[in-house]
Design a protein around this motif. Structure first.
Motif, PDB file in Angstrom:
ATOM      1  N   MET A   1       0.847  -1.195   0.000  1.00  0.00           N
ATOM      2  CA  MET A   1       0.000   0.000   0.000  1.00  0.00           C
ATOM      3  C   MET A   1       0.887   1.251   0.000  1.00  0.00           C
ATOM      4  O   MET A   1       1.934   1.285   0.628  1.00  0.00           O
ATOM      5  N   VAL A   2       0.457   2.282  -0.708  1.00  0.00           N
ATOM      6  CA  VAL A   2       1.181   3.547  -0.754  1.00  0.00           C
ATOM      7  C   VAL A   2       1.341   4.085   0.666  1.00  0.00           C
ATOM      8  O   VAL A   2       0.387   4.113   1.443  1.00  0.00           O
ATOM      9  N   SER A   3       2.559   4.506   1.015  1.00  0.00           N
ATOM     10  CA  SER A   3       2.800   5.007   2.363  1.00  0.00           C
ATOM     11  C   SER A   3       2.487   6.493   2.464  1.00  0.00           C
ATOM     12  O   SER A   3       2.353   7.205   1.453  1.00  0.00           O
ATOM     13  N   ALA A  89      -5.309  -0.216  -1.645  1.00  0.00           N
ATOM     14  CA  ALA A  89      -5.633   0.488  -0.398  1.00  0.00           C
ATOM     15  C   ALA A  89      -7.004   0.064   0.119  1.00  0.00           C
ATOM     16  O   ALA A  89      -7.190  -0.137   1.327  1.00  0.00           O
ATOM     17  N   LEU A  90      -7.964  -0.067  -0.767  1.00  0.00           N
ATOM     18  CA  LEU A  90      -9.305  -0.495  -0.351  1.00  0.00           C
ATOM     19  C   LEU A  90      -9.269  -1.917   0.203  1.00  0.00           C
ATOM     20  O   LEU A  90      -9.953  -2.232   1.185  1.00  0.00           O
ATOM     21  N   MET A  91      -8.472  -2.775  -0.408  1.00  0.00           N
ATOM     22  CA  MET A  91      -8.359  -4.151   0.076  1.00  0.00           C
ATOM     23  C   MET A  91      -7.654  -4.211   1.431  1.00  0.00           C
ATOM     24  O   MET A  91      -7.980  -5.036   2.285  1.00  0.00           O
ATOM     25  N   GLY A 277     -14.224  11.532  -2.006  1.00  0.00           N
ATOM     26  CA  GLY A 277     -13.640  12.051  -0.770  1.00  0.00           C
ATOM     27  C   GLY A 277     -13.316  10.955   0.228  1.00  0.00           C
ATOM     28  O   GLY A 277     -12.343  11.052   0.983  1.00  0.00           O
ATOM     29  N   ALA A 278     -14.143   9.894   0.245  1.00  0.00           N
ATOM     30  CA  ALA A 278     -13.865   8.766   1.141  1.00  0.00           C
ATOM     31  C   ALA A 278     -12.565   8.074   0.733  1.00  0.00           C
ATOM     32  O   ALA A 278     -11.772   7.652   1.592  1.00  0.00           O
ATOM     33  N   ILE A 279     -12.321   7.963  -0.560  1.00  0.00           N
ATOM     34  CA  ILE A 279     -11.075   7.353  -1.035  1.00  0.00           C
ATOM     35  C   ILE A 279      -9.889   8.243  -0.662  1.00  0.00           C
ATOM     36  O   ILE A 279      -8.824   7.748  -0.276  1.00  0.00           O
ATOM     37  N   GLN A 280     -10.060   9.551  -0.758  1.00  0.00           N
ATOM     38  CA  GLN A 280      -9.007  10.465  -0.312  1.00  0.00           C
ATOM     39  C   GLN A 280      -8.700  10.263   1.164  1.00  0.00           C
ATOM     40  O   GLN A 280      -7.530  10.217   1.577  1.00  0.00           O
ATOM     41  N   THR A 322     -17.126  -1.924  -0.714  1.00  0.00           N
ATOM     42  CA  THR A 322     -15.878  -1.999   0.046  1.00  0.00           C
ATOM     43  C   THR A 322     -16.183  -2.626   1.401  1.00  0.00           C
ATOM     44  O   THR A 322     -17.345  -2.852   1.750  1.00  0.00           O
ATOM     45  N   HIS A 323     -15.119  -2.882   2.182  1.00  0.00           N
ATOM     46  CA  HIS A 323     -15.331  -3.315   3.564  1.00  0.00           C
ATOM     47  C   HIS A 323     -14.901  -2.220   4.548  1.00  0.00           C
ATOM     48  O   HIS A 323     -14.581  -2.499   5.702  1.00  0.00           O
ATOM     49  N   LEU A 324     -14.928  -0.968   4.096  1.00  0.00           N
ATOM     50  CA  LEU A 324     -14.547   0.153   4.952  1.00  0.00           C
ATOM     51  C   LEU A 324     -15.468   0.272   6.167  1.00  0.00           C
ATOM     52  O   LEU A 324     -16.651  -0.075   6.107  1.00  0.00           O
TER      53      LEU A 324
END
Length: 460
Positions: A1-3, A89-91, A277-280, A322-324
């Protein structure tokens, strides 16, 4: 995942763009996506039951964020991610989170649309002004005693040593919020819930980070706030909170608002931007629990028909795809003030909409505009938030839509002339710390009405 450090590097080295050009890019892209994905607002259905439209909304929000990314206001550069990075990132996002500690700890999990999972409720009077330490303690303690509430928001003392003004961005902000948070810890201890999770949030990151203190302040198991700037923007002050959260493995609550009537353009556009915005919040702010929401451009209520639709649809889209861990708090800031019927029904409409869409409710509760009014609220509004959120579990979206339409019919023509409301001293016996008979009677009467509408209240 991007840090986080990758994010900061992109904020320094991404494409240079004028802010006005980024704003207009949002406007143009949202209109294009809305036409392609056929998102349609129907005012008669503030809580839709259209799974296909929710899925299309998710795809539109994903595409918007993939194409535009986030704008860093400090550097004037765009932070962008690849499709693979967003999906990873979502995973990798958590699907459960423990808040609080010891016997008072609660587990916040991903909730399904119309899910039976019980929502976690952080009530209390959000960012309220208190006249003195004694009054803050009384109100905090009263909110913490209600077992339908899992956590509580704090506020701030209006004066330091009853004399010096608290001013944002100055040392007084750090000291004032820290004092209020210490009182909050004392109050949950006095209420018999020392491990209960709490949240307080100062305007600047330095003051919020200064609240951290396992003994007297916020602990990593409490909620810390990080927000984006409307719309799809970020600054280094918010990322300071993100860096602190990563260091301490803290519960980081992210909130981003689209603006109904802003660069999102339309009501449907605001829903698309809410998903983006949630992804941000996940990728840039590093939040592990997320509120996709919006704010009205003019009306001072977060329970308008349009806002309920936008936030509810964004929650549905994200919950289904998603599972957020998602948070709604759609009705947390009504136009009406505490102690009034309109306050209760406005907040109920929003929290019902949040619950059936898969959201928890972590935003506390208070009148949208409080001005300089001190002690502007009581534990009874906090209790109402907890009771309604948990009583709405089990409702279908269709049932919730019918209920919310009835509530809207009563209050939506009264935003401009909403009742101002009353202070703690006007609604509670200050010495006994109990609601006055007339206020308690109003509460019980409205609760009976909601039982008749189909809410299943529990005994606490």
């Amino acid at each position: 995942m991007v840090s986080l450090w990758d994010v900061l590097d992109r904020a320094r080295n991404g494409q240079k763009v004028l802010e006005k050009d980024f704003d207009m890019a949002i406007f143009r892209k949202v209109q294009e996506l809305n036409k392609e994905y056929k998102i349609k607002y129907n005012p008669a259905t503030p809580i839709p039951s259209d799974d296909q439209m929710a899925d299309r909304l998710f795809e539109a929000g994903f595409r918007l964020y993939l194409d535009l990314g986030s704008y860093c206001t400090n550097t004037g550069r765009v932070i962008k991610f690849t499709e693979q990075e967003i999906k990873e990132a979502l995973m990798a996002a958590p699907s459960e989170l423990v808040l609080g500690e010891g016997n008072d700890a609660v587990k916040m999990v991903h909730r399904d649309v119309e899910g039976e999972q019980e929502p976690i409720v952080c009530a209390g009077i959000q960012t309220a002004l208190y006249s003195d330490k004694k009054m803050a303690f009384k109100i905090y303690k009263g909110c913490a005693k209600d077992r339908c509430v899992d956590g509580i928001w704090g506020g701030i003392l209006s004066k330091i040593e009853d004399k010096y003004e608290v001013i944002a961005g100055t040392p007084s902000e750090i000291y004032g919020y820290r004092c209020a948070t210490e009182i909050l810890r004392e109050a949950i201890d006095a209420a018999g819930r020392p491990g209960m999770f709490i949240v307080n949030n100062a305007p600047t990151s330095i003051a919020t980070i200064a609240l951290h203190d396992r003994q007297k302040g916020l602990r990593p198991c409490d909620l810390f706030e990080t927000t984006g700037i409307s719309e799809l923007k970020i600054n280094f002050d918010d990322l300071n909170r993100s860096a602190w959260g990563e260091i301490h493995n803290a519960a980081l609550h992210g909130a981003h608002n689209s603006v109904i009537g802003g660069f999102s353009g339309t009501i449907e556009g605001a829903a698309i931007v809410s998903v983006a915005g949630a992804i941000q919040l996940l990728l840039v702010n590093r939040a592990n629990n997320i509120r996709p929401g919006s704010i009205p451009f003019k009306t001072k209520s977060r329970a308008t028909r349009e806002h309920i639709w936008v936030a509810n649809m964004a929650l549905q889209a994200l919950s289904r795809n998603t599972h957020l861990i998602l948070e709604g708090s759609i009705g947390d800031h009504p136009a009406a003030g505490p102690g009034t019927r309109q306050y209760f029904i406005e907040t109920a409409a929003g929290h019902i909409a949040s619950t059936v869409a898969g959201g928890h409710s972590l935003g506390g509760t208070r009148k949208f505009v409080i001005g300089q009014t001190e002690n502007f609220g009581t534990p009874l509004e906090s209790r109402w938030m907890g009771e309604v959120c948990k009583a709405a579990v089990g409702l279908t979206r269709s049932q919730a839509n019918e209920i919310v339409n009835k509530l809207l019919a009563e209050y939506e023509n009264h935003f401009e002339d909403a009742p101002f409301g009353y202070t703690y001293e006007q609604l509670f016996d200050v010495d006994k710390e109990e609601p006055l008979p007339g206020y308690l009677s109003l509460y019980e009467q409205i609760k009976e009405e909601f039982k008749a509408l189909g809410l299943r209240f529990k005994n606490y």
